[in-house]
Design a protein around this motif. Structure first.
Motif, PDB file in Angstrom:
ATOM      1  N   UNK A 118       0.870  -1.186   0.000  1.00  0.00           N
ATOM      2  CA  UNK A 118       0.000   0.000   0.000  1.00  0.00           C
ATOM      3  C   UNK A 118       0.903   1.231   0.000  1.00  0.00           C
ATOM      4  N   UNK A 119       0.919   1.948  -1.106  1.00  0.00           N
ATOM      5  CA  UNK A 119       1.731   3.145  -1.233  1.00  0.00           C
ATOM      6  C   UNK A 119       0.831   4.320  -1.570  1.00  0.00           C
ATOM      7  N   UNK A 120       0.720   5.254  -0.646  1.00  0.00           N
ATOM      8  CA  UNK A 120      -0.120   6.437  -0.849  1.00  0.00           C
ATOM      9  C   UNK A 120      -1.535   6.033  -1.274  1.00  0.00           C
ATOM     10  N   UNK A 121      -2.082   5.042  -0.545  1.00  0.00           N
ATOM     11  CA  UNK A 121      -3.458   4.550  -0.759  1.00  0.00           C
ATOM     12  C   UNK A 121      -3.637   3.862  -2.111  1.00  0.00           C
ATOM     13  N   UNK A 122      -2.549   3.323  -2.662  1.00  0.00           N
ATOM     14  CA  UNK A 122      -2.632   2.588  -3.925  1.00  0.00           C
ATOM     15  C   UNK A 122      -1.859   1.278  -3.793  1.00  0.00           C
ATOM     16  N   UNK A 123      -2.430   0.179  -4.292  1.00  0.00           N
ATOM     17  CA  UNK A 123      -1.762  -1.111  -4.258  1.00  0.00           C
ATOM     18  C   UNK A 123      -0.744  -1.195  -5.395  1.00  0.00           C
ATOM     19  N   UNK A 124       0.487  -1.573  -5.051  1.00  0.00           N
ATOM     20  CA  UNK A 124       1.552  -1.619  -6.057  1.00  0.00           C
ATOM     21  C   UNK A 124       2.313  -2.941  -5.962  1.00  0.00           C
ATOM     22  N   UNK A 125       2.813  -3.393  -7.104  1.00  0.00           N
ATOM     23  CA  UNK A 125       3.551  -4.652  -7.178  1.00  0.00           C
ATOM     24  C   UNK A 125       5.030  -4.432  -6.875  1.00  0.00           C
ATOM     25  N   UNK A 126       5.742  -5.529  -6.695  1.00  0.00           N
ATOM     26  CA  UNK A 126       7.183  -5.441  -6.474  1.00  0.00           C
ATOM     27  C   UNK A 126       7.884  -4.768  -7.654  1.00  0.00           C
ATOM     28  N   UNK A 127       7.472  -5.120  -8.867  1.00  0.00           N
ATOM     29  CA  UNK A 127       8.077  -4.505 -10.048  1.00  0.00           C
ATOM     30  C   UNK A 127       7.891  -2.992 -10.043  1.00  0.00           C
ATOM     31  N   UNK A 128       6.695  -2.548  -9.674  1.00  0.00           N
ATOM     32  CA  UNK A 128       6.440  -1.108  -9.632  1.00  0.00           C
ATOM     33  C   UNK A 128       7.308  -0.422  -8.579  1.00  0.00           C
ATOM     34  N   UNK A 129       7.453  -1.047  -7.423  1.00  0.00           N
ATOM     35  CA  UNK A 129       8.289  -0.471  -6.374  1.00  0.00           C
ATOM     36  C   UNK A 129       9.745  -0.360  -6.834  1.00  0.00           C
ATOM     37  N   UNK A 130      10.227  -1.386  -7.487  1.00  0.00           N
ATOM     38  CA  UNK A 130      11.602  -1.360  -7.986  1.00  0.00           C
ATOM     39  C   UNK A 130      11.782  -0.263  -9.034  1.00  0.00           C
TER      40      UNK A 130
END
Length: 532
Positions: A118-130
């Motif tokens: 959960x990043x800034x109220x949005x669900x994100x994948x590992x790829x997106x975080x990287x």
């Protein structure tokens, strides 16, 4: 007695072959879907498979044969007996406890597979975080992204600790100090030898690592406008700082693969060495989607040609390297000698298949590979040559120091799973990786590394794999490809005949001596990368 042993081993192979296949297929299905039904199916299939190895009467017979007949058997039968004993050993557990361990492992793995931060109220994948850690310039935003990458640790930490305690309890009942010691026994490692080698590697790499990281940190701090001496983990593009950050030459390499067909490059790479992977590509699952495992792995389903690769491709250098890495595992499995008994149709050791995978994965930072397969002009590759070498050298230093951190943490985790693991983790990260811990950080960041939960006592094999990769590369360059061309059928034939086809016919140290003329050493790795 020979006839009794031969009959036992024949029946054992016959029993485990279909169970291994069903278990592998269930694991594959859970990795693709993450549904509760797939978790239950995996637990059931793995339970049936492990029931074979829980047979205490069978284990006692193996112990007796091993003691009485160790020097009185043919090569294949002797190795088959040893492998069977080592396979049975860790599962001489209480049936209910083993069932609970299997269930907890599956549940934790499924949490990792399906978890989205959960990043800034949005669900994100590992790829997106990287990708955000690779591109964001705002340091406060980078910190939030890094913190989001650790959220999964909070979701699994207590379960991982409980799992460690269960493993330790049963290992103690089997006469071992803890589960870590038990697993080193099954991997045919002497703990003193292993940690002596790791100590040597840590000492030898200290100065080179400090110097390389100082240059890296200076460039990153200038880029992000970060004052002061502290180098916090969100400076880097990998949440664990296990990979070289996206900057300089790594960004140039990313650009090379931005519009490339990574599957085709992988196919051509292995084809150049006489290894066809069209069948492997057809059976692979290579692109990310909801519910699917976010990691990458290779799975040998049946030791008879059904080999599957899972990836989550993005068009950058990292995923090109991962593709070559995972299909390196896959060709090792594909080209086993199928005349061997089922239980020996596998790599000589976990770290020998890691070595093959790592040797292939390094190619994306090899100028001759970039010219031949990625279409980089010769002049450009020559201009980038020194820069690429330094990037590969830095990558090796960064990875080895990260791996040493995890190995040492896991050893202490099994010695005392109820100690202050957060402090232990950051003490090791700061000492070995030279990464400054966040102030007042009390969350279980260590638990966000999936290997600690579901691939226990494994990570040292990555380090040994890198050492073997350099050792094989040195031998091939001297004896097989003295002209420097690694992409030939002759090199492929050497790998198949000397490394792949023997399977587990020989112990790892014997395989390595036959394939390279010497036992495992760090010398070639240190020399190749000008580390010490």
């Amino acid at each position: 007695m020979h006839k009794e042993l031969r009959a036992f081993l024949t029946q054992h192979n016959k029993a485990i072959e279909p169970l291994h296949r069903d278990y592998s297929r269930s694991f594959w299905e859970m990795s693709l879907t993450g549904t509760p039904e797939s978790v239950d199916a995996l637990v059931a299939a793995k339970g049936r498979y492990l029931d074979v190895y829980r047979d205490r009467k069978a284990f006692e017979r193996l112990k007796s044969w091993r003691k009485e007949m160790s020097g009185d058997l043919g090569e294949v039968s002797a190795r088959e007996l040893e492998c069977a004993y080592l396979d049975f050993l860790p599962y001489q557990m209480d049936a209910d406890v083993l069932k609970e361990i299997v269930y907890k492992e599956a549940q934790i793995e499924n949490t990792f597979n399906t978890f989205r931060a959960d990043l800034d109220s949005r669900k994100v994948s590992d790829n997106e975080l990287r990708e955000m850690l690779g591109s964001l310039e705002d340091i406060d935003h980078r910190r939030r992204v890094w913190e989001a990458s650790k959220q999964v640790g909070e979701a699994v930490a207590e379960d991982v600790i409980a799992l460690v305690e269960l493993r330790n309890k049963e290992a103690s009942r089997l006469g071992f100090a803890d589960y870590y010691t038990l697993m080193l026994e099954t991997q045919e490692f002497e703990e003193g030898w292993l940690f002596s080698l790791l100590d040597e590697l840590e000492s030898a790499s200290e100065t080179a690592y400090i110097n390389a990281k100082a240059e890296l940190d200076q460039e990153l701090k200038q880029r992000f406008g970060v004052p002061g001496a502290a180098s916090h983990p969100w400076l880097y593009s990998d949440p664990f700082f296990q990979e070289l950050p996206s900057m300089g030459v790594t960004r140039k390499l990313d650009a090379i693969f931005e519009n490339q067909n990574l599957e085709e490059l992988t196919r051509r790479h292995f084809q150049s060495q006489g290894m066809e992977i069209d069948d492997l590509l057809l059976d692979a699952d290579l692109y990310e989607r909801e519910g699917k495992s976010q990691h990458a792995f290779c799975l040998d389903v049946d030791h008879a040609g059904d080999v599957r690769v899972l990836c989550n491709i993005r068009h950058n250098e990292r995923w090109m390297s991962v593709m070559l890495h995972e299909f390196g595992h896959a060709v090792y499995d594909k080209y086993n000698d199928r005349s061997l008994p089922f239980a020996l149709r596998r790599p000589a050791h976990t770290f020998t298949t890691e070595a093959v995978a790592m040797l292939n994965g390094r190619m994306t930072k090899t100028p001759s590979w970039l010219v031949r397969f990625a279409g980089v002009p010769v002049e450009t590759a020559e201009e980038m040559g020194e820069e690429i070498f330094q990037a590969l050298r830095s990558s090796m230093l960064v990875f080895v120091r990260w791996a040493l951190t995890l190995v040492r943490f896991e050893r202490e985790l099994y010695r005392d799973p109820r100690q202050d693991l957060g402090s232990l983790w950051w003490d090791l990260v700061e000492r070995i990786q030279k990464v400054a811990p966040p102030s007042d950080r009390t969350r279980p960041d260590w638990a966000s590394k999936i290997h600690l939960a579901i691939v226990p006592v494994y990570y040292h094999n990555y380090i040994l794999g890198e050492l073997m990769a350099s050792q094989v590369l040195e031998y091939v360059g001297r004896e097989v490809a003295p002209d420097g061309d690694m992409f030939t059928p002759e090199v492929g034939a050497y790998m198949r005949e000397q490394v792949f086809e023997p399977g587990a016919r020989w112990a790892w140290n014997s395989l390595l001596e036959r394939a390279t003329g010497e036992g495992l050493t760090s010398l070639h790795f240190l020399r190749q990368f000008d580390i010490a």
